[in-house]
Design an enzyme around this catalytic site. Sequence first.
Site, short mmCIF file in Angstrom:
data_model
loop_
_atom_site.label_atom_id
_atom_site.label_comp_id
_atom_site.label_asym_id
_atom_site.label_seq_id
_atom_site.Cartn_x
_atom_site.Cartn_y
_atom_site.Cartn_z
N ARG A 46 0.86 -1.20 0.00
CA ARG A 46 0.00 0.00 0.00
C ARG A 46 0.89 1.24 0.00
O ARG A 46 0.62 2.23 -0.66
CB ARG A 46 -0.96 0.00 1.21
CG ARG A 46 -1.69 1.34 1.38
CD ARG A 46 -2.98 1.28 2.21
NE ARG A 46 -2.93 0.38 3.34
CZ ARG A 46 -2.26 0.60 4.47
NH1 ARG A 46 -1.57 1.72 4.63
NH2 ARG A 46 -2.27 -0.29 5.43
N TYR A 98 -16.24 16.73 -15.20
CA TYR A 98 -16.67 15.34 -15.24
C TYR A 98 -17.73 15.10 -14.15
O TYR A 98 -17.58 15.58 -13.02
CB TYR A 98 -15.44 14.46 -15.01
CG TYR A 98 -15.73 13.00 -14.91
CD1 TYR A 98 -16.14 12.28 -16.01
CD2 TYR A 98 -15.61 12.34 -13.69
CE1 TYR A 98 -16.42 10.93 -15.91
CE2 TYR A 98 -15.88 10.98 -13.58
CZ TYR A 98 -16.29 10.29 -14.69
OH TYR A 98 -16.56 8.96 -14.59
N ASP A 170 -7.28 18.70 -14.07
CA ASP A 170 -7.61 17.38 -14.58
C ASP A 170 -7.19 17.36 -16.05
O ASP A 170 -7.79 18.01 -16.89
CB ASP A 170 -9.12 17.13 -14.43
CG ASP A 170 -9.52 15.71 -14.82
OD1 ASP A 170 -8.85 15.12 -15.70
OD2 ASP A 170 -10.52 15.19 -14.29
N LYS A 195 -8.59 6.31 -19.33
CA LYS A 195 -8.94 6.82 -20.64
C LYS A 195 -7.74 6.71 -21.60
O LYS A 195 -7.33 5.62 -21.90
CB LYS A 195 -9.47 8.25 -20.51
CG LYS A 195 -10.46 8.43 -19.33
CD LYS A 195 -11.77 7.71 -19.52
CE LYS A 195 -12.62 7.63 -18.26
NZ LYS A 195 -12.91 8.89 -17.61
C1 PLP Z 1 -13.37 9.29 -16.30
C2 PLP Z 1 -12.95 10.61 -15.78
C3 PLP Z 1 -12.66 10.78 -14.41
C4 PLP Z 1 -12.83 9.67 -13.40
O1 PLP Z 1 -11.91 8.64 -13.59
P1 PLP Z 1 -12.18 7.10 -13.25
O2 PLP Z 1 -10.94 6.44 -13.70
O3 PLP Z 1 -13.40 6.68 -14.00
O4 PLP Z 1 -12.40 7.03 -11.78
C5 PLP Z 1 -12.21 12.03 -14.00
N1 PLP Z 1 -12.07 13.05 -14.87
C6 PLP Z 1 -12.35 12.92 -16.18
C7 PLP Z 1 -12.17 14.09 -17.09
C8 PLP Z 1 -12.79 11.70 -16.68
O5 PLP Z 1 -13.08 11.58 -17.98
#
Ligand code: PLP
Length: 377
Positions: A46, A98, A170, A195
């Site tokens: 962890r 998001y 982000d 993604k």
């Molecule tokens: C999908 C997404 C998230 C969340 O990520 P997860 O891996 O699904 O927890 C956060 N920000 C953006 C812009 C996203 O597309």
Amino acid sequence: MNKKTKLIHGGTPIDPHTGAVSVPIYQASTYKQDEAGVHRGYEYSRTGNPTRHALEELIRDLEGGARGLAFSSGMAAIHTVLSLLNSGDHLLVTDDVYGGTYRIVTRVLNRLGIEATFVDTTDPAGLDEAVKPATKALFVETPTNPLLKVTDLAAAAAWAKERGLLLIVDNTFGTPYWQTPLAWGADIVVHSATKYLGGHSDVVAGLAVTADAKLGEELHYIQNAVGGVLGSHDSWLLMRGMKTLGLRMEAHEANARAIAEFLAGHPAVRNVYYPGLPDHPQHELAKRQSDGFGGMIAFDVGSAERADRVLKRVRYFTLAESLGAVESLISVPARMTHASIPKERRETLGITDGLIRISAGIEDKDDLLADLAQSLE
Ligand SMILES: *Cc1c(COP(=O)(O)O)cnc(C)c1O
């Protein structure tokens, strides 16, 4: 090192213990100590794991930061980063973030006494109006999901610095291949690595990178305390995906550009949202702060019924949430990714019932265009 080279040679590309050219999956939860309290860098997975560590060094180098951290999902990364805030603190957030970020801020962090205001971060005047004495951080998503609005990162960083606020970005849509927010003055970058970074729809993961080491240490402290770490298998899989990020991003972008241009000239389509189109409101800014416009496009066909018709007819666009993988995906944000946002708020933002979002994959461009043409007939 240029980016495509960094993707291959950044971080710890070769296993320091064996010379393996692919860092192995260290499937161990604990590590033998030479004496009580004396270990060789790892004590419990962890806290740290060699496979995860190699991934963390890779994303650190790609974003140009001091410390990288890998999490079990993008939301786990965002939760850990926002756990830097205390009860009573206030947070400014991009208005069309998001859906999961909107949810964690309004339904989870609010219960801990952390208050947030959602603002259009593309307009600096809105920031001045929303900032409060208790404001501690500005959380920006750029380009946004699903409307592809672009925030000026250098301006946001200068604004935040002047007020002593943390700037968190982000960077899921841009990826470090196209934009590096830390270079524009951000303090922390977060990713849903699920993604583009993973890129193959086979791993859920999150990453965070800090500009300075002290903040990285604080974040690691919270990561270890909370425990939302990425396992070694998934860390390996993510690194494997990231090696081809450059090739994939260029292919995604070439397809996205062609699709955006096709849609912009189609009579059944009302609005097309793509930062690479010259009439996008922040086209010049996007050109200045990013090396590419990405693979995401949104367009409005006017109603939920028309959107459904398109979804039924497409062959190469899979109806699914998520984005950024080799296969093209199609979705209706109002009923899928953004369903947790109240309808009224969605309409204000422009996330109408007829809005369709496409994540352009890396298939043959002509096949994708022909498919969209027949589905819009
Ligand atoms: C999908 C997404 C998230 C969340 O990520 P997860 O891996 O699904 O927890 C956060 N920000 C953006 C812009 C996203 O597309």
